[in-house]
Structures are given as structure tokens and as C-alpha cells.
Design an enzyme around this catalytic site. Structure first.
Site, short mmCIF file in Angstrom:
data_model
loop_
_atom_site.label_atom_id
_atom_site.label_comp_id
_atom_site.label_asym_id
_atom_site.label_seq_id
_atom_site.Cartn_x
_atom_site.Cartn_y
_atom_site.Cartn_z
CE LYS A 71 -4.05 -1.84 2.38
NZ LYS A 71 -4.99 -1.71 3.57
CG ASP A 107 -8.01 0.64 4.09
OD1 ASP A 107 -8.78 -0.46 3.63
OD2 ASP A 107 -6.65 0.47 4.06
P1 NAP Z 1 0.48 -2.61 10.44
O1 NAP Z 1 0.55 -1.42 9.79
O2 NAP Z 1 1.35 -3.59 10.47
O3 NAP Z 1 0.13 -2.09 11.96
C1 NAP Z 1 0.20 -2.95 12.95
C2 NAP Z 1 -0.18 -2.41 14.31
O4 NAP Z 1 -0.64 -3.37 15.17
C3 NAP Z 1 0.74 -1.44 15.00
O5 NAP Z 1 0.21 -0.36 15.75
C4 NAP Z 1 1.62 -2.35 15.76
O6 NAP Z 1 1.97 -1.54 17.07
C5 NAP Z 1 0.49 -3.23 16.55
N1 NAP Z 1 0.93 -4.47 17.01
C6 NAP Z 1 1.32 -5.37 16.32
N2 NAP Z 1 1.69 -6.61 16.95
C7 NAP Z 1 1.48 -6.07 18.43
C8 NAP Z 1 1.70 -6.60 19.79
N3 NAP Z 1 2.26 -7.91 19.63
N4 NAP Z 1 1.55 -6.06 20.68
C9 NAP Z 1 0.97 -4.49 20.42
N5 NAP Z 1 0.82 -3.95 19.33
C10 NAP Z 1 0.94 -4.55 18.35
O7 NAP Z 1 -0.96 -3.31 10.07
P2 NAP Z 1 -2.29 -2.66 9.61
O8 NAP Z 1 -2.32 -2.71 7.96
O9 NAP Z 1 -2.42 -1.36 10.17
O10 NAP Z 1 -3.35 -3.78 10.15
C11 NAP Z 1 -3.59 -3.80 11.50
C12 NAP Z 1 -4.98 -4.79 11.78
O11 NAP Z 1 -5.89 -4.44 10.99
C13 NAP Z 1 -4.73 -6.14 11.12
O12 NAP Z 1 -4.98 -7.10 12.09
C14 NAP Z 1 -5.44 -6.07 9.89
O13 NAP Z 1 -5.90 -7.63 9.51
C15 NAP Z 1 -6.61 -5.24 9.96
N6 NAP Z 1 -7.17 -4.80 9.09
C16 NAP Z 1 -8.45 -4.58 8.65
C17 NAP Z 1 -9.01 -4.03 7.75
C18 NAP Z 1 -10.67 -4.16 7.42
O14 NAP Z 1 -11.04 -4.00 6.33
N7 NAP Z 1 -11.31 -4.74 8.39
C19 NAP Z 1 -8.25 -3.32 6.84
C20 NAP Z 1 -6.93 -3.16 7.01
C21 NAP Z 1 -6.38 -3.87 8.22
P3 NAP Z 1 3.77 -1.21 17.00
O15 NAP Z 1 3.75 0.09 15.93
O16 NAP Z 1 4.09 -0.95 18.19
O17 NAP Z 1 4.30 -2.24 16.20
#
Ligand code: NAP
Length: 281
Positions: A71, A107
Site C-alpha cells: 500500500k 479504508d
Molecule cells: P500494521 O501497519 O502492520 O500495524 C500493526 C499495528 O498493530 C501497529 O500499531 C503495531 O504496533 C500493532 N501491533 C502488532 N503486534 C502487536 C503486539 N504484539 N502488541 C501490541 N501492538 C501490536 O498493520 P495494519 O495494516 O495497520 O493492520 C492492523 C490490523 O488491521 C490487522 O489485523 C489487519 O488485518 C486489520 N485490517 C483490517 C481491515 C478491515 O477492512 N477490516 C483493513 C486493514 C487492516 P507497533 O507500532 O508497536 O508495532
């Protein structure tokens, strides 16, 4: 003999891409509205991304969705269609306009539309909200809540500097709060959003004590695999209205379909059931 004209074709690109439910969603709409066309998955490795985008017009695609991990990189390779997406630096929807590849992020729209459908009486402009996470999805959601005039958007993330950076990038009314300050932030919030990856299959659950949250507050989780996360179970058990991540996934697909195929599709209960069955299978 003349050849049948090619059907309009869209796709989702990612690496890996096999998990994407986008083909199910878009092909459901193509069938439902009897629109000739197809929607595929295309696996594009990071090292092939720039060439894929440069040769987009020759692939026979009218547009595509972009999923992890592309992205942000794609946002640097295409023309961004609107200032909000420029601010985000992340795109999930591309289309060709007079030979130019344009990109936007849907999104945030998906999140707000899902919220509106689930809790039509909730108006962000009257409330303080708390968002957990500062990754790509959190960025889009915070920007969308900001554009919906949320009164205050508190933001907490495991890596505090990332929350600070997001707050600096987006400005008021986004305020970073330390993870240790969650009890006070919860007490002041009418909406809690989990935009971290915590709670998704393979990750630990989000362990936050919800007791300070006002009893009429809404809890939204954007994780959709599993659909019913521990956070949502706990929230429902405490009497909160709870919203799962599938609504966001379905609604973020609407603007792309409309742009490519010329009709604004509906997020129906039948579509939701189709994806729920697929997630369960
Ligand atoms: P990303 O950019 O990789 O961000 C991940 C986030 O989760 C960061 O804030 C990270 O914190 C936190 N995190 C990961 N592991 C963690 C842990 N063990 N403890 C505490 N915090 C943790 O991912 P993203 O694209 O934003 O996606 C995040 C989630 O949203 C995923 O589960 C994805 O499947 C979901 N999602 C859903 C939709 C939908 O349409 N429903 C759309 C997009 C994403 P740090 O900064 O500290 O690493």
C-alpha cells in the site's frame, strides 16, 4: 469470425495474496448486478512491483486493489487522486483515467460507512474516541474520524513514537496517550477502536481492561479473522455495542467497484453471510 470483446477485468495485488477476500466480494457484485467482468488475484512480489505498476496499462486491467505489503510503496508510484490520500501516503484502490494510473485509499471510508451502518445514531462530532494502533489501518481510521469532526481522537500504540508521529502528521484533534494512560482515556471515550493486529489469528488477544469505559460506549475491532475477537466478546458481555471488522472490509470495496464497473454496489446481509462462511471455512 470476430472475437468476443474482452470483459473488463480488475484484480487485487499483494504478496502473498491468496488470503484476500476481495475476489469473493467483487465477483459476488458482478454476478448480482449481471455486469460482464471479472476480478482476479495477482501475486506481485515486492521486487516486481515497480515494473507491474509501470506496465499497468498493458495488463488488460481497468484497475485494482492493493493489499499488504504494497500500500505505501504503490502510493509512491502512482498519481494520488485526492489530498486526504496524499496525507496518508497509502493507497488500496487504483484505476486508469485517460491512460494515467490514479490511486486513493478507501479504508477510512470503509470504517466510517461500517460504523454508520452498525450504529446510525452515533455522530463522531459529538464524541471523544480512542484508537489503539498506529499502523497503516490506524492512520486511515484516524484521518477518517478527523474528517468526520470527532471532538477528540486519543491515540495509543505499543510503540509510542509511532503514535506521536501520526498525531504530528495529522494534527488536532489527534492526541497521543501513553499505553499506561489507557484507563483515563477509556473513561473519556464513547468509541474504542482496536486498529492493532492484536486479536487476529496467530497474535495474542488485545488485553485491555474495559471497566473504565462508559457503559454506553461502542467497541469496534477492525480485525476480521477471527470475526468475533476476545475484545468483542468481552465488550458484548459488558453490554457494549460491538462492531466487527468485516463491515469495514466490505464497505472499503464499494468505491473501487463503482469506479471500475459504473454502479454503486450495496453491502447486503447476503454478501456478509458469504464472507462469514468463507472466513469460517
Ligand atoms: P500494521 O501497519 O502492520 O500495524 C500493526 C499495528 O498493530 C501497529 O500499531 C503495531 O504496533 C500493532 N501491533 C502488532 N503486534 C502487536 C503486539 N504484539 N502488541 C501490541 N501492538 C501490536 O498493520 P495494519 O495494516 O495497520 O493492520 C492492523 C490490523 O488491521 C490487522 O489485523 C489487519 O488485518 C486489520 N485490517 C483490517 C481491515 C478491515 O477492512 N477490516 C483493513 C486493514 C487492516 P507497533 O507500532 O508497536 O508495532
Amino acid at each position: 469470425m470476430s472475437r468476443a470483446p474482452e470483459q473488463p477485468r480488475a484484480a487485487v495485488i499483494g504478496w502473498p495474496v491468496a488470503h484476500s477476500r476481495s475476489p469473493l466480494i467483487h465477483n459476488y457484485w458482478l454476478d448480482l448486478y449481471r455486469i460482464p467482468g471479472r476480478y482476479d488475484r495477482i501475486a506481485v512480489a515486492p521486487e516486481d512491483l515497480a515494473a507491474f505498476i509501470a506496465g499497468f496499462a498493458e495488463q488488460g486491467l481497468i484497475g485494482c486493489n492493493v493489499t499488504v505489503p504494497h500500500k505505501e510503496q504503490v502510493a509512491r508510484l502512482v498519481s494520488i487522486a485526492d489530498p486526504e490520500t496524499r496525507r496518508l501516503g497509502s493507497v488500496n484502490t487504483l484505476w486508469l483515467a485517460d491512460g494515467t494510473l490514479l490511486g486513493t485509499s478507501t479504508d477510512g471510508h470503509g470504517f466510517l460507512a461500517s460504523l454508520r451502518q452498525a450504529v446510525p445514531d452515533f455522530h463522531a462530532c459529538e464524541h471523544d474516541v480512542l484508537v489503539l494502533g498506529a499502523g497503516g489501518a490506524a492512520r486511515a481510521i484516524v484521518a477518517a474520524l478527523q474528517s468526520a469532526s470527532a471532538r477528540r481522537i486519543r491515540l495509543a500504540n505499543r510503540t509510542a513514537e509511532r503514535a506521536q508521529r501520526l498525531a504530528d502528521d495529522l494534527g488536532a484533534p489527534v492526541v497521543p496517550v501513553p499505553w499506561a494512560g489507557l484507563p483515563d482515556a477509556l473513561a473519556a471515550s464513547s468509541l474504542l477502536v482496536n486498529a492493532t493486529a492484536l486479536g487476529m489469528t496467530g497474535k495474542p488477544p488485545l488485553a485491555v481492561d474495559l471497566s473504565p469505559l462508559p457503559s454506553d460506549a461502542i467497541v469496534a475491532d477492525i480485525v476480521y479473522a477471527p470475526l468475533e475477537t476476545e475484545l468483542l466478546k468481552t465488550a458484548r458481555a459488558r453490554g457494549h455495542r460491538a462492531i466487527d471488522g468485516l463491515g469495514m472490509l466490505l464497505h472499503q470495496a464499494v468505491p473501487g467497484f463503482e469506479r471500475w464497473f459504473g454502479l454503486k454496489p450495496e453491502v447486503t446481509p447476503e454478501l456478509r453471510r458469504l464472507i462469514v462462511r468463507d472466513l469460517a471455512g
